[in-house]
Design a protein around this motif. Structure first.
Motif, PDB file in Angstrom:
ATOM      1  N   THR A  91       0.848  -1.205   0.065  1.00 33.01           N
ATOM      2  CA  THR A  91      -0.093   0.038   0.164  1.00 33.01           C
ATOM      3  C   THR A  91       0.779   1.339  -0.059  1.00 33.01           C
ATOM      4  OG1 THR A  91      -0.225   0.361   2.356  1.00 33.01           O
ATOM      5  CG2 THR A  91      -1.988  -1.010   1.068  1.00 33.01           C
ATOM      6  N   VAL A  92       2.217   1.089   0.220  1.00 35.08           N
ATOM      7  CA  VAL A  92       3.119   2.354   0.057  1.00 35.08           C
ATOM      8  C   VAL A  92       2.874   2.830  -1.298  1.00 35.08           C
ATOM      9  CG1 VAL A  92       5.465   3.204   0.396  1.00 35.08           C
ATOM     10  CG2 VAL A  92       4.581   1.448   1.849  1.00 35.08           C
ATOM     11  N   PRO A  93       2.428   4.188  -1.401  1.00 37.44           N
ATOM     12  CA  PRO A  93       2.258   4.769  -2.980  1.00 37.44           C
ATOM     13  C   PRO A  93       3.655   5.066  -3.428  1.00 37.44           C
ATOM     14  CG  PRO A  93       1.266   5.986  -0.976  1.00 37.44           C
ATOM     15  CD  PRO A  93       2.039   5.165  -0.346  1.00 37.44           C
ATOM     16  N   TYR A  94       3.611   4.734  -4.894  1.00 36.83           N
ATOM     17  CA  TYR A  94       4.437   5.171  -5.737  1.00 36.83           C
ATOM     18  C   TYR A  94       5.221   6.594  -5.301  1.00 36.83           C
ATOM     19  CZ  TYR A  94       6.617   6.313 -10.394  1.00 36.83           C
ATOM     20  OH  TYR A  94       7.430   6.618 -11.202  1.00 36.83           O
ATOM     21  N   GLY A  95       6.388   6.587  -5.253  1.00 35.76           N
ATOM     22  CA  GLY A  95       7.090   7.797  -5.477  1.00 35.76           C
ATOM     23  C   GLY A  95       7.428   8.319  -3.752  1.00 35.76           C
ATOM     24  N   GLU A  96       6.747   7.373  -2.786  1.00 36.27           N
ATOM     25  CA  GLU A  96       6.879   7.770  -1.400  1.00 36.27           C
ATOM     26  C   GLU A  96       7.795   6.688  -0.764  1.00 36.27           C
ATOM     27  OE1 GLU A  96       3.398   8.611   0.543  1.00 36.27           O
ATOM     28  OE2 GLU A  96       2.544   9.845  -1.235  1.00 36.27           O
ATOM     29  N   SER A  97       8.168   7.107   0.339  1.00 37.80           N
ATOM     30  CA  SER A  97       8.979   6.177   1.047  1.00 37.80           C
ATOM     31  C   SER A  97       8.612   5.850   2.646  1.00 37.80           C
ATOM     32  CB  SER A  97      10.592   5.926   0.984  1.00 37.80           C
ATOM     33  OG  SER A  97      10.963   7.288   1.661  1.00 37.80           O
ATOM     34  N   VAL A  98       8.641   4.656   3.511  1.00 35.96           N
ATOM     35  CA  VAL A  98       8.418   4.795   4.597  1.00 35.96           C
ATOM     36  C   VAL A  98       9.491   4.160   5.525  1.00 35.96           C
ATOM     37  CG1 VAL A  98       5.893   4.578   4.323  1.00 35.96           C
ATOM     38  CG2 VAL A  98       7.051   2.536   4.166  1.00 35.96           C
ATOM     39  N   ASP A  99       9.581   4.248   6.821  1.00 28.96           N
ATOM     40  CA  ASP A  99      10.460   3.520   7.329  1.00 28.96           C
ATOM     41  C   ASP A  99      10.007   1.985   8.248  1.00 28.96           C
ATOM     42  OD1 ASP A  99       9.227   4.170   9.920  1.00 28.96           O
ATOM     43  OD2 ASP A  99      10.427   5.792  10.270  1.00 28.96           O
ATOM     44  N   LEU A 100      10.712   1.388   8.571  1.00 31.48           N
ATOM     45  CA  LEU A 100      10.335   0.073   9.231  1.00 31.48           C
ATOM     46  C   LEU A 100       9.343   0.171  10.240  1.00 31.48           C
ATOM     47  CD1 LEU A 100      11.564  -2.743   9.049  1.00 31.48           C
ATOM     48  CD2 LEU A 100      12.901  -2.237  11.101  1.00 31.48           C
ATOM     49  N   VAL A 101       9.428   1.206  11.061  1.00 34.97           N
ATOM     50  CA  VAL A 101       8.491   1.376  12.217  1.00 34.97           C
ATOM     51  C   VAL A 101       7.118   1.607  11.741  1.00 34.97           C
ATOM     52  CG1 VAL A 101       8.000   2.794  14.279  1.00 34.97           C
ATOM     53  CG2 VAL A 101      10.413   2.152  13.916  1.00 34.97           C
ATOM     54  N   LEU A 102       7.182   2.336  10.701  1.00 36.16           N
ATOM     55  CA  LEU A 102       5.757   2.941   9.985  1.00 36.16           C
ATOM     56  C   LEU A 102       5.200   1.505   9.450  1.00 36.16           C
ATOM     57  CD1 LEU A 102       3.418   4.806   9.599  1.00 36.16           C
ATOM     58  CD2 LEU A 102       4.687   5.544   7.613  1.00 36.16           C
ATOM     59  N   ILE A 103       5.981   0.814   8.754  1.00 33.35           N
ATOM     60  CA  ILE A 103       5.408  -0.712   8.303  1.00 33.35           C
ATOM     61  C   ILE A 103       4.944  -1.323   9.318  1.00 33.35           C
ATOM     62  CG2 ILE A 103       5.934  -2.700   7.101  1.00 33.35           C
ATOM     63  CD1 ILE A 103       5.482  -0.316   5.213  1.00 33.35           C
ATOM     64  N   ALA A 104       5.656  -1.638  10.561  1.00 38.33           N
ATOM     65  CA  ALA A 104       5.186  -2.199  11.685  1.00 38.33           C
ATOM     66  C   ALA A 104       3.662  -1.760  12.334  1.00 38.33           C
ATOM     67  CB  ALA A 104       6.088  -2.284  12.742  1.00 38.33           C
ATOM     68  N   ARG A 105       3.711  -0.303  12.171  1.00 41.22           N
ATOM     69  CA  ARG A 105       2.299   0.463  12.757  1.00 41.22           C
ATOM     70  C   ARG A 105       1.208   0.071  11.751  1.00 41.22           C
ATOM     71  NH1 ARG A 105       3.594   6.213  14.920  1.00 41.22           N
ATOM     72  NH2 ARG A 105       1.541   6.089  15.723  1.00 41.22           N
ATOM     73  N   MET A 106       1.530  -0.161  10.395  1.00 40.20           N
ATOM     74  CA  MET A 106       0.688  -0.107   9.518  1.00 40.20           C
ATOM     75  C   MET A 106      -0.012  -1.706   9.449  1.00 40.20           C
ATOM     76  SD  MET A 106       2.536   1.681   6.303  1.00 40.20           S
ATOM     77  CE  MET A 106       1.488   1.116   5.082  1.00 40.20           C
ATOM     78  N   THR A 107       0.850  -2.486  10.126  1.00 38.92           N
ATOM     79  CA  THR A 107       0.315  -4.091  10.077  1.00 38.92           C
ATOM     80  C   THR A 107      -0.342  -4.655  11.387  1.00 38.92           C
ATOM     81  OG1 THR A 107       2.406  -4.202   8.702  1.00 38.92           O
ATOM     82  CG2 THR A 107       1.402  -6.282   9.721  1.00 38.92           C
TER      83      THR A 107
END
Length: 163
Positions: A91-107
């Motif tokens: 779900t991370v949009p094209y042209g954007e980046s996220v960090d590891l912690v945000l992925i954990a929060r999103m899951t």
């Protein structure tokens, strides 16, 4: 375990094509109309078919066309907790980046403050069977399945600043 979305991929088989934009090949594995693997071999197997609509889309993407591949039907065959992580990464949009912690929060079911849960995220990224379609190159702070030179080039194509 599978995750499904819109567009089926037709035939079952191995497909691949060389791409100058990343100085590597992209190889796809499909089964029952779903994408089951994406890899970046240095050379393609002799039986890889170079004609596939997803390879055409990847070519356009590598030429700068925005595509999130969200409509591609996939079968993610990893443990359930890792699959949930990869579904979040998707779900991370094209042209954007996220960090590891945000992925954990999103899951769902993961606590971004627990090292064991962050380890699950790292393991899922490394085990990602579908780079590009599950864009591990957009996640900072952790290595994904996309080889780093290729990941760096994908970030450049998408206009993502270097990590």
């Amino acid at each position: 375990m599978t995750a499904d979305t819109g567009v089926g991929l037709g035939d079952t088989g191995v497909f691949g094509r060389e791409y100058d934009a990343i100085d590597r090949a992209v190889e796809l594995g499909t089964a029952s109309g779903r994408l089951i693997s994406v890899s970046f071999p240095e050379t393609l197997p002799s039986d890889a078919d170079g004609e596939h609509p997803l390879l055409d889309r990847i070519h356009e993407y590598l030429d700068g066309a925005e595509d999130d591949f969200a409509d591609v039907e996939v079968a993610i065959t990893v443990p359930t907790d890792q699959r949930s992580v990869l579904e979040s990464v998707r779900t991370v949009p094209y042209g954007e980046s996220v960090d590891l912690v945000l992925i954990a929060r999103m899951t769902g079911g993961l606590d971004h403050e627990e090292e064991a849960d962050l380890r699950i995220v790292r393991e899922a990224l490394r085990a990602n069977p579908l780079p590009i379609v599950v864009p591990d190159h957009r996640v900072r702070d952790a290595a994904g399945a996309t080889p780093e030179p290729t990941a760096a080039r994908l970030r450049e194509i998408e206009g993502i600043r270097s990590f």
